[in-house]
Design an enzyme around this catalytic site. Structure first.
Site, PDB file in Angstrom:
ATOM      1  N   ASP A 191      56.191   1.637  -9.669  1.00  0.00           N
ATOM      2  CA  ASP A 191      55.125   2.556  -9.247  1.00  0.00           C
ATOM      3  C   ASP A 191      54.226   1.927  -8.184  1.00  0.00           C
ATOM      4  O   ASP A 191      53.667   2.632  -7.332  1.00  0.00           O
ATOM      5  CB  ASP A 191      54.277   3.014 -10.444  1.00  0.00           C
ATOM      6  CG  ASP A 191      53.597   1.873 -11.176  1.00  0.00           C
ATOM      7  OD1 ASP A 191      54.045   0.721 -11.065  1.00  0.00           O
ATOM      8  OD2 ASP A 191      52.605   2.150 -11.878  1.00  0.00           O
ATOM      9  N   LYS A 247      53.253  -3.287 -21.665  1.00  0.00           N
ATOM     10  CA  LYS A 247      52.344  -2.303 -22.246  1.00  0.00           C
ATOM     11  C   LYS A 247      52.760  -2.075 -23.703  1.00  0.00           C
ATOM     12  O   LYS A 247      52.969  -3.029 -24.432  1.00  0.00           O
ATOM     13  CB  LYS A 247      52.316  -1.033 -21.395  1.00  0.00           C
ATOM     14  CG  LYS A 247      51.643  -1.251 -20.043  1.00  0.00           C
ATOM     15  CD  LYS A 247      51.965  -0.218 -19.000  1.00  0.00           C
ATOM     16  CE  LYS A 247      53.226  -0.501 -18.253  1.00  0.00           C
ATOM     17  NZ  LYS A 247      53.387   0.221 -17.001  1.00  0.00           N
TER      18      LYS A 247
END
Length: 344
Positions: free
Chosen positions: A173, A135
């Protein structure tokens, strides 16, 4: 779609054999089962990986039920923290934990689960080395280091000694998503994230994982963290890259990485749309061929993916017009009804 599926499956199988030679790493998580209902007690949790950082405290009773609403604090992570050095980033995490504990009057030592949503090579349930940032994170000095150790070092740097925790789990996650649903459905075999980034995990038989070195009789199953956002880094997605994807690739900080993620996740879809709108404007299909100065330059995140949800929602045409006037307000863009219809 069938061809992409075929290539992705082949990439996953390669990762199960040897992650060092694979683009899709298929990391072993050391999580061997879903919750069984015996979990109970008070816990802290950290969630780092997207646009925000979260600290949580929750209490579980047997059966996986929460005894009260979890306490949650959410903080925005600045660009400077994401792109500085690891000490600054993890000091921010430790400071946020301290603020949370003080605010909620928590003074006793609690077990902590750390959700860290980046590619990590785990060596145990509580330890793992950051393989690479993804990211828009690129804090220096973190890649190749143990994530739990960096957190503990940041806590130790606090002279006040106001943060006292036992790190009992380090996980992605995506794995956390599968485990959370597992409380309610023991047949949850897959976890999927499609947010700022994208990833998947699933429960696999250890007999089907050539690189698994543990005791297969003791651990017949394990959750595998695919890290499929990297799919395509070897060129296997090049057949489907559009001119708009290529334009975005020229502007990102992680060129050549996370190709699949850039095609479908929230971090990049707004920019892909921006690139398409710019071409339509230059071709005089939109805005009478005139761009505002702010809109005319393709900058990552300038045309946010959230805008797409606004335009696709109720009263899309009116919202589209309002959005352009608010976000690109210098007046040189003439947003006409037909432009909004074309966008919607």
């Amino acid at each position: 779609m069938r061809e992409i599926s075929k290539r992705l499956t082949a990439a996953c199988e390669k990762g199960l054999e040897n992650e060092e030679k694979a683009v899709v790493k298929m990391f072993i998580t050391y999580v061997h089962s879903l919750p069984d209902g015996t979990e109970e007690g008070d816990f802290l949790a950290l969630d780092l990986g997207g646009s925000n950082f979260r600290v949580l405290q929750l209490s579980l009773e047997r059966g996986g039920k929460m005894t009260a609403e979890p306490k949650v604090e959410e903080m925005r992570i600045s660009k400077e923290k994401k792109e500085g050095n690891q000490e600054e980033l993890f000091d921010f995490i430790a400071e946020s934990m301290s603020d949370f504990l003080k605010k909620h009057g928590i003074t006793r030592r609690l077990p902590l689960g750390f959700t860290f949503s980046f590619p990590v090579v785990q060596t145990s349930l509580t330890a793992g080395t950051l393989k690479k940032w993804t990211k828009d994170f690129k804090a220096a000095g973190a890649e190749g280091r143990d994530v739990t150790q960096m957190l503990q070092e940041a806590i130790a740097r606090r002279k006040s000694g106001d943060v006292s925790v036992d790190v009992v789990a380090l996980l992605n996650d995506t794995t956390g998503t599968q485990l959370a649903v597992g409380f309610e459905d023991p047949n949850c075999h897959v976890g999927l994230i499609l947010g700022t980034g994208t990833n998947a995990c699933y429960m696999e038989k250890t007999a089907a994982i050539p690189k698994f070195t543990g005791d297969r009789s003791k651990f017949p199953d394990v959750i595998v963290n695919c890290e499929w956002g990297a799919f395509g880094e070897d060129g296997s997605m090049d057949d489907w890259l559009t001119d708009y994807d290529k334009a975005v690739e020229e502007k990102v900080i992680n060129r050549g990485q996370q190709i699949f993620e850039k095609l479908i996740s929230g971090k990049y879809l707004g920019s892909v749309t921006h690139a398409a709108l710019l071409k339509l404007t230059r071709d005089k299909v939109l805005f009478g061929g005139v761009c505002s100065e702010r809109f005319s330059e393709l900058v990552i995140d300038r045309f946010d993916s959230a805008f797409l949800s606004v335009i696709e929602g109720e009263n899309g045409m009116e919202k589209c017009k309002e959005l352009f006037k608010k976000e690109f307000p210098d007046g040189s863009v003439g947003v006409r009804l037909r432009d909004c219809q074309a966008s919607v």
